[in-house]
Design an enzyme around this catalytic site. Structure first.
Site, PDB file in Angstrom:
ATOM      1  N   ARG A  64       0.851  -1.205   0.000  1.00 56.09           N
ATOM      2  CA  ARG A  64       0.000   0.000   0.000  1.00 56.09           C
ATOM      3  C   ARG A  64       0.883   1.251   0.000  1.00 56.09           C
ATOM      4  O   ARG A  64       0.594   2.233  -0.667  1.00 56.09           O
ATOM      5  CB  ARG A  64      -0.952   0.017   1.199  1.00 56.09           C
ATOM      6  CG  ARG A  64      -1.647   1.368   1.372  1.00 56.09           C
ATOM      7  CD  ARG A  64      -2.979   1.321   2.105  1.00 56.09           C
ATOM      8  NE  ARG A  64      -2.957   0.550   3.331  1.00 56.09           N
ATOM      9  CZ  ARG A  64      -2.315   0.907   4.458  1.00 56.09           C
ATOM     10  NH1 ARG A  64      -1.630   2.041   4.513  1.00 56.09           N
ATOM     11  NH2 ARG A  64      -2.363   0.137   5.524  1.00 56.09           N
ATOM     12  N   TYR A 116     -15.813  16.410 -17.716  1.00 57.72           N
ATOM     13  CA  TYR A 116     -16.098  14.973 -17.745  1.00 57.72           C
ATOM     14  C   TYR A 116     -17.224  14.682 -16.742  1.00 57.72           C
ATOM     15  O   TYR A 116     -17.241  15.236 -15.637  1.00 57.72           O
ATOM     16  CB  TYR A 116     -14.813  14.228 -17.377  1.00 57.72           C
ATOM     17  CG  TYR A 116     -14.985  12.750 -17.282  1.00 57.72           C
ATOM     18  CD1 TYR A 116     -15.186  11.976 -18.421  1.00 57.72           C
ATOM     19  CD2 TYR A 116     -14.954  12.104 -16.050  1.00 57.72           C
ATOM     20  CE1 TYR A 116     -15.354  10.605 -18.335  1.00 57.72           C
ATOM     21  CE2 TYR A 116     -15.105  10.734 -15.962  1.00 57.72           C
ATOM     22  CZ  TYR A 116     -15.309   9.989 -17.104  1.00 57.72           C
ATOM     23  OH  TYR A 116     -15.473   8.639 -17.020  1.00 57.72           O
ATOM     24  N   LYS A 215      -7.195   5.510 -20.494  1.00 52.56           N
ATOM     25  CA  LYS A 215      -7.354   5.968 -21.878  1.00 52.56           C
ATOM     26  C   LYS A 215      -6.024   5.827 -22.639  1.00 52.56           C
ATOM     27  O   LYS A 215      -5.512   4.743 -22.734  1.00 52.56           O
ATOM     28  CB  LYS A 215      -7.863   7.410 -21.878  1.00 52.56           C
ATOM     29  CG  LYS A 215      -9.014   7.666 -20.872  1.00 52.56           C
ATOM     30  CD  LYS A 215     -10.328   7.062 -21.296  1.00 52.56           C
ATOM     31  CE  LYS A 215     -11.379   7.086 -20.194  1.00 52.56           C
ATOM     32  NZ  LYS A 215     -11.703   8.390 -19.674  1.00 52.56           N
TER      33      LYS A 215
END
Ligand SMILES: *Cc1c(COP(=O)(O)O)cnc(C)c1O
Length: 405
Positions: A64, A116, A215
């Site tokens: 983590r 967005y 993307k």
């Protein structure tokens, strides 16, 4: 840009005696610290790291907080983004969540009005649950920000080009206004549409640039990731603190996939962009209203050109009729009906029905988001096939005159 890039938490030394052009840098990953000289950075699929003694802690202790595969992709992305430090998390929205945790209750955000959809949702949530108000402005007019800048302003959140209306924001001018008037505020740019290959907001005056790694950076729609680049080490440290505290760092396997995908960013983008230019010219020649910053008819063509090295591979166009638009979208065979973009495959969508459906209809109307808008995200297929498929869909939909046999 510095040669030594801090990472999380342990730096793998980045030896960068000389800088190359982007397409070279993006495919050249420094893995010189690998004990076996592996050509590809290994996947450190482990949660914990053994320590040498009760008090002696090694570079890594718990994934983590830090993992070597994640460190490598972070160092590599920092290099190509021109960031002092880059951080990778589990999605683009996760990246924005980390950034917005720098805002305290009562402080304010200023953001664009063609954001967005997921960004709008997160900002509404912050308004309700954290008492963090967002002012939406038309970022095509830089001066429209001036009345909202105050000592409460903490973040100024920009996109350029916006999606799906492809409006351009003057990042240098707005950054200058913000930094002159609000020393405590950070200019944050969502650079997902351009990728660091075409535009690097940190070089244009922004303090933080972030991407949906889902993307263009990964490029194959086979993972979700978010990438944050900070201009200064202190902002990078604050963001790292949030990531370690909330546990949203990218997993070793997804870090590896992202590193693998990003190596071909330049070659993918070159191909996608060249095809998109062809398609934009074709649609404009058919008489459609096309939104694409690579067209001379785009009202902010020069501004976009001054900030970036290309128009990208996403365009939108209007047909004047929602029914026709639906038939076009459903009539294509090669273009998949899908939200998102940046994939090697070409995608078609109706933003008001899909990616932007979470924005209430009256707000879509207020922001003049046309209901008939079609968005095309161009992939790496042969452009002749893409054009032929589009043309047959336009014909079936009745958007073009039927060819007389
Ligand atoms: C997809 C996208 C996001 C969100 O990223 P996820 O990886 O889907 O969470 C944010 N901004 C823009 C411009 C996007 O296209």
């Amino acid at each position: 840009m510095t040669d030594i890039l801090p990472s999380s938490p342990a730096a793998s030394v980045v030896n960068a005696p000389r800088r190359y052009r982007f397409a070279t840098e993006v495919v050249t990953v420094d893995n010189s610290d690998d004990p076996h000289n592996a050509a590809s950075v290994p996947i450190y699929q482990t949660a914990t790291f053994k320590q040498k003694g009760a008090t002696a802690s090694g570079e890594y202790d718990y994934s983590r907080s830090g993992n070597p595969t994640r460190t490598h992709v972070e160092n590599h992305l920092a290099k190509i983004m021109g960031a002092e430090r880059a951080l990778v998390v589990t999605s683009g929205m996760g990246a924005l969540d980390v950034i917005t945790r720098l805002v305290r209750s009562g402080e304010e955000i200023i953001a664009g009005d063609d954001l967005y959809g997921g960004t709008n949702r997160l900002l509404s949530f912050l308004a309700k649950s954290q008492n963090v108000k967002t002012h939406h402005i038309d970022t095509t007019k830089s001066d429209s920000i001036l009345p909202y800048l105050s000592d409460k302003t903490r973040l100024v959140l920009l996109e350029s080009p916006t999606n799906p209306l492809i409006k351009i924001t003057d990042i240098p001018t707005i950054s200058k206004y913000v930094h002159e008037r609000c020393p405590n505020a950070l200019v944050v740019v969502d650079n997902t549409m351009m990728s660091p290959y075409l535009q690097r907001p940190l070089e244009l005056g922004a303090d933080i640039s972030y991407h949906s790694g889902t993307k263009y950076l990964s490029g194959h729609h086979d993972l979700m990731a978010g990438v944050i680049g900070a201009k200064t080490a202190s902002v990078g440290d604050e963001l790292y603190y949030v990531i370690n505290a909330t546990g949203c760092g990218l997993s070793p396997f997804d870090s590896w996939l992202l590193l693998r995908g990003v190596k071909t960013l330049a070659v993918r983008m070159d191909k996608q962009q060249a095809s998109c230019v062809r398609i934009a010219d074709y649609l404009e020649a058919q008489g459609f209203k096309v939104h694409f910053p690579g067209l001379l008819s785009h009202p902010q063509y020069e501004l976009h050109k001054s900030m970036s090295s290309g128009p990208g591979a996403v365009l939108s166009f209007e047909t004047g009729d929602t029914g026709i638009s639906e038939r076009i979208v459903e009539g294509t065979k090669l273009w998949s009906i899908s939200v998102s973009f940046g994939c090697v495959n070409s995608l078609i969508s109706m933003p008001c029905r899909m990616s932007h459906a979470s924005i209430p209809a009256h707000i879509r109307a207020e922001r003049s988001l046309p209901e008939d808008l079609i968005r095309l995200c161009v992939g790496i297929e042969d452009v002749e096939d893409l054009l032929e498929d589009l043309e047959q869909a336009l014909t079936i939909a009745g958007a073009l005159p039927t060819p007389s046999k």
